[in-house]
Design a protein around this motif. Structure first.
Motif, mmCIF file in Angstrom:
data_model
loop_
_atom_site.group_PDB
_atom_site.id
_atom_site.type_symbol
_atom_site.label_atom_id
_atom_site.label_comp_id
_atom_site.label_asym_id
_atom_site.label_seq_id
_atom_site.Cartn_x
_atom_site.Cartn_y
_atom_site.Cartn_z
ATOM 1 N N VAL A 103 90.006 -143.019 6.597
ATOM 2 C CA VAL A 103 90.584 -144.265 6.106
ATOM 3 C C VAL A 103 91.991 -144.411 6.366
ATOM 4 O O VAL A 103 92.513 -143.285 6.619
ATOM 5 N N SER A 104 92.278 -145.580 6.099
ATOM 6 C CA SER A 104 93.645 -145.881 6.611
ATOM 7 C C SER A 104 94.696 -145.344 5.608
ATOM 8 O O SER A 104 94.466 -145.166 4.541
ATOM 9 N N GLU A 105 95.828 -145.148 5.996
ATOM 10 C CA GLU A 105 97.015 -144.496 5.171
ATOM 11 C C GLU A 105 97.284 -145.706 4.231
ATOM 12 O O GLU A 105 97.526 -145.008 2.937
ATOM 13 N N SER A 106 97.270 -146.743 4.547
ATOM 14 C CA SER A 106 97.776 -147.820 3.571
ATOM 15 C C SER A 106 96.653 -147.993 2.289
ATOM 16 O O SER A 106 97.140 -148.045 1.186
ATOM 17 N N TYR A 107 95.554 -147.954 2.687
ATOM 18 C CA TYR A 107 94.306 -148.175 1.735
ATOM 19 C C TYR A 107 94.448 -146.775 0.924
ATOM 20 O O TYR A 107 94.318 -146.750 -0.647
ATOM 21 N N LEU A 108 94.457 -145.640 1.315
ATOM 22 C CA LEU A 108 94.535 -144.531 0.750
ATOM 23 C C LEU A 108 95.776 -144.536 -0.368
ATOM 24 O O LEU A 108 95.635 -144.113 -1.471
ATOM 25 N N ILE A 135 99.804 -137.735 2.900
ATOM 26 C CA ILE A 135 99.023 -138.723 3.059
ATOM 27 C C ILE A 135 98.330 -138.947 4.413
ATOM 28 O O ILE A 135 96.933 -139.443 4.615
ATOM 29 N N LYS A 136 99.025 -138.681 5.480
ATOM 30 C CA LYS A 136 98.600 -138.717 6.873
ATOM 31 C C LYS A 136 97.287 -137.907 6.959
ATOM 32 O O LYS A 136 96.219 -138.166 7.385
ATOM 33 N N SER A 137 97.574 -136.672 6.523
ATOM 34 C CA SER A 137 96.454 -135.586 6.789
ATOM 35 C C SER A 137 95.197 -135.885 5.823
ATOM 36 O O SER A 137 94.129 -136.027 6.486
ATOM 37 N N LEU A 138 95.608 -136.386 4.586
ATOM 38 C CA LEU A 138 94.438 -136.823 3.685
ATOM 39 C C LEU A 138 93.545 -138.096 4.195
ATOM 40 O O LEU A 138 92.370 -138.144 4.411
#
Length: 163
Positions: free
Chosen positions: A37-42, A28-31
């Motif tokens: 975009v923020s990790e939490s939103y993604l 998720i961090k890489s994406l």
């Protein structure tokens, strides 16, 4: 009509997953860094995609997300419906107006008014809008995540051939 940023991020994330080296999962961090975009939103977006069986979460230290099925089986329409919802784009809000009644088939409109049955009511504007939505849905159904990956590969090859 405008789709939300969530749809934009979902489609781009899926393209990144489809394009991942050797089809490995992507964290998720890489994406989130790739998409800006923020990790939490993604994570919220990816959760929706996971619940609908589009992606699969891979647990563990080297975990992340991967496509749950081949990219050529994931359509744009499916992704948009997961993120935006499956409601119609247009609803006739003017069924009671005089102008609407003048445009309606009198017999059908009389039955509609007598029965209060929306299935018997006709909205000519909605018929046009529904036709447009059906064409849009067909177009989006024909385009898959893989079709975009393939188009990108073709574009890269074309640029390389020109050099």
């Amino acid at each position: 009509m405008q789709y939300s940023k969530s749809t934009d991020y979902a489609l781009h994330a899926l393209i990144h997953l489809a394009n991942a080296e050797r089809r490995q999962n992507v964290g998720i961090k890489s994406l989130s860094e790739m998409l800006g975009v923020s990790e939490s939103y993604l994570s919220k977006i990816m959760s929706k995609l996971r619940q609908d069986g589009i992606v699969r979460a891979v647990p563990g230290v080297n975990g992340g997300y991967e496509l749950a099925r081949p990219a050529d089986q994931i359509t744009f329409l499916e992704v948009i419906q997961v993120i935006e919802g499956r409601q119609h784009l247009f609803e006739c809000s003017n069924m009671e107006s005089n102008q609407h009644r003048l445009l309606a088939d009198e017999e059908r409109d009389d039955r509609c008014q007598a029965d209060h049955d929306p299935a018997r009511c006709v909205c000519l504007v909605k018929q046009v809008m529904d036709g447009a939505e059906q064409q849009l849905n067909r177009y989006l159904q024909e385009h898959t995540i893989q079709s975009v990956v393939d188009a990108a590969v073709t574009a890269r090859r074309s640029l390389a051939d020109k050099k």
